[in-house]
Motif scaffolding. Structure first.
Motif, short mmCIF file in Angstrom:
data_model
loop_
_atom_site.label_atom_id
_atom_site.label_comp_id
_atom_site.label_asym_id
_atom_site.label_seq_id
_atom_site.Cartn_x
_atom_site.Cartn_y
_atom_site.Cartn_z
N VAL A 107 0.77 -1.23 0.11
CA VAL A 107 -0.07 0.09 -0.09
C VAL A 107 0.91 1.08 -0.08
N VAL A 108 0.60 2.13 -0.90
CA VAL A 108 1.17 3.59 -0.79
C VAL A 108 0.14 4.45 -0.57
N GLY A 109 0.49 5.48 0.41
CA GLY A 109 -0.30 6.64 0.51
C GLY A 109 0.23 7.13 1.99
N THR A 110 -0.50 7.91 2.62
CA THR A 110 -0.28 8.52 3.71
C THR A 110 -0.23 7.61 4.82
N GLU A 111 0.64 7.76 6.10
CA GLU A 111 0.85 6.90 7.15
C GLU A 111 -0.30 6.48 7.73
N GLU A 112 -1.31 7.24 7.71
CA GLU A 112 -2.73 6.85 8.40
C GLU A 112 -3.50 5.52 7.25
N GLU A 113 -3.21 5.93 5.84
CA GLU A 113 -3.77 4.98 4.98
C GLU A 113 -3.10 3.68 5.15
N ILE A 114 -1.71 3.77 5.31
CA ILE A 114 -0.96 2.65 5.50
C ILE A 114 -1.12 1.57 6.77
N THR A 115 -1.18 2.36 7.79
CA THR A 115 -1.56 1.96 9.09
C THR A 115 -3.11 1.25 9.14
N ALA A 116 -4.29 1.96 8.26
CA ALA A 116 -5.29 1.48 8.22
C ALA A 116 -5.28 0.05 7.48
N ALA A 117 -4.57 0.08 6.37
CA ALA A 117 -4.44 -1.35 5.59
C ALA A 117 -3.80 -2.31 6.38
N PHE A 118 -2.76 -2.23 7.33
CA PHE A 118 -2.31 -2.98 7.96
C PHE A 118 -3.45 -3.80 9.11
N GLU A 119 -4.01 -2.68 9.70
CA GLU A 119 -5.02 -3.22 10.58
C GLU A 119 -6.19 -3.65 10.09
N LYS A 120 -6.78 -3.53 8.76
CA LYS A 120 -7.69 -4.06 8.23
C LYS A 120 -7.25 -5.72 7.69
N THR A 121 -6.09 -5.94 7.54
CA THR A 121 -5.49 -7.26 6.98
C THR A 121 -5.43 -7.90 8.41
N TYR A 122 -4.99 -7.48 9.31
CA TYR A 122 -4.84 -7.98 10.69
C TYR A 122 -6.21 -8.51 11.16
N GLY A 123 -7.19 -7.57 10.85
CA GLY A 123 -8.65 -7.93 11.41
C GLY A 123 -8.87 -8.86 10.69
N ILE A 124 -8.72 -9.25 9.45
CA ILE A 124 -9.45 -10.09 8.65
C ILE A 124 -8.59 -11.55 8.97
N ILE A 125 -7.43 -11.57 9.09
CA ILE A 125 -6.54 -12.54 9.49
C ILE A 125 -7.06 -13.20 10.71
N ARG A 126 -7.24 -12.18 11.73
CA ARG A 126 -7.52 -12.63 13.23
C ARG A 126 -8.96 -13.05 13.27
N ALA A 127 -9.86 -12.56 12.19
CA ALA A 127 -11.21 -13.22 12.21
C ALA A 127 -11.42 -14.58 11.86
N ARG A 128 -10.61 -14.84 10.65
CA ARG A 128 -10.62 -16.09 9.90
C ARG A 128 -10.00 -17.18 11.07
N ILE A 129 -8.81 -16.57 11.75
CA ILE A 129 -8.33 -17.77 12.78
C ILE A 129 -9.21 -17.85 13.80
N GLU A 130 -10.02 -16.91 14.37
CA GLU A 130 -10.90 -17.16 15.55
C GLU A 130 -12.10 -18.32 14.88
N ALA A 131 -12.47 -17.91 13.59
CA ALA A 131 -13.24 -18.95 13.12
C ALA A 131 -12.84 -20.22 13.12
N PHE A 132 -11.73 -20.66 12.74
CA PHE A 132 -10.93 -21.82 12.64
C PHE A 132 -11.00 -22.38 13.99
N LEU A 133 -10.62 -21.76 14.83
CA LEU A 133 -10.46 -22.39 16.16
C LEU A 133 -11.61 -22.50 17.14
N ALA A 134 -12.63 -22.00 16.44
CA ALA A 134 -13.91 -22.15 16.99
C ALA A 134 -14.68 -23.33 16.55
#
Length: 158
Positions: A107-134
Motif C-alpha cells: 500500500v502506498v499513501g499517507t501514514e494513516e492509509e498504510i496503518t489502516a491497511a495493516f489493521e484491516k489485513t490483521y482484522g481479517i486474518i484474526r477473524a478467520r483464525i478465530e473462526a477456525f479455532l471455534a
C-alpha cells in the motif's frame, strides 16, 4: 496438527497469520509460515503491528517452503488472487485452502492509509483464525467437512 500459512515473500501476511494463530491456538495446534520466494526479512510494519497487539514475534523470520521444520497437515495460502498475485501451489499430501487477503506491505499513501491497511489485513486474518479455532474438534477429523469449513472461513472479511 500443523498449519502452514503460505505466500510468496513470507514477510507480512503469512507471518501475521503464523504469529496470530500461535498466540490464540490451544496446545496441539501450531502454525508455521513460509514463502515460495522469501523476502529474507519480516516487514517492519507487520512486526510493529503484532507487537502492538501483544503478540510475540520472537523466533519468527522469513523462510522458504523448502526448509520447513515439520510437515504441515493443512496449507493455507494467503496471497490475493484478486490483486493478480500468483499463489504458490504446495504439492504435498495435505489439506489445502485459500484465505486470500490484500498485501498491506504494497500500500502506498499517507501514514494513516498504510496503518489502516495493516489493521484491516490483521482484522481479517484474526477473524478467520478465530473462526477456525471455534470449529468443533470433531470437525478436524472429518477431512471433507474440514475442507468445506476452511473454504468458508476464507470468505470472512472481519
Amino acid at each position: 496438527m500443523n498449519i502452514l500459512f503460505l505466500c510468496t515473500g513470507n514477510s507480512c501476511r503469512s507471518v501475521l497469520s503464523e504469529a496470530t494463530f500461535n498466540h490464540l491456538a490451544p496446545v496441539g495446534l501450531k502454525a508455521i509460515s513460509a514463502g515460495s520466494q522469501p523476502a529474507g526479512q519480516l516487514h517492519p510494519r507487520a512486526v510493529s503491528l503484532l507487537t502492538s497487539k501483544g503478540i510475540s514475534t520472537e523466533g519468527y523470520y522469513s523462510k522458504s517452503w523448502d526448509n520447513l521444520p515439520v510437515m504441515p497437515d493443512i496449507v493455507v495460502t494467503v496471497c490475493s488472487n484478486a490483486a493478480g498475485e500468483t499463489c504458490p501451489a504446495y504439492l504435498g499430501p495435505v489439506l489445502r485452502t485459500h484465505w486470500g487477503v490484500d498485501d498491506p506491505g504494497h500500500v502506498v499513501g499517507t501514514e494513516e492509509e498504510i496503518t489502516a491497511a495493516f489493521e484491516k489485513t490483521y482484522g481479517i486474518i484474526r477473524a478467520r483464525i478465530e473462526a477456525f479455532l471455534a470449529l468443533p474438534m470433531t470437525d478436524l477429523d472429518d477431512k471433507a467437512k474440514l475442507k468445506a469449513e476452511l473454504d468458508k472461513i476464507g470468505t470472512i472479511l472481519a
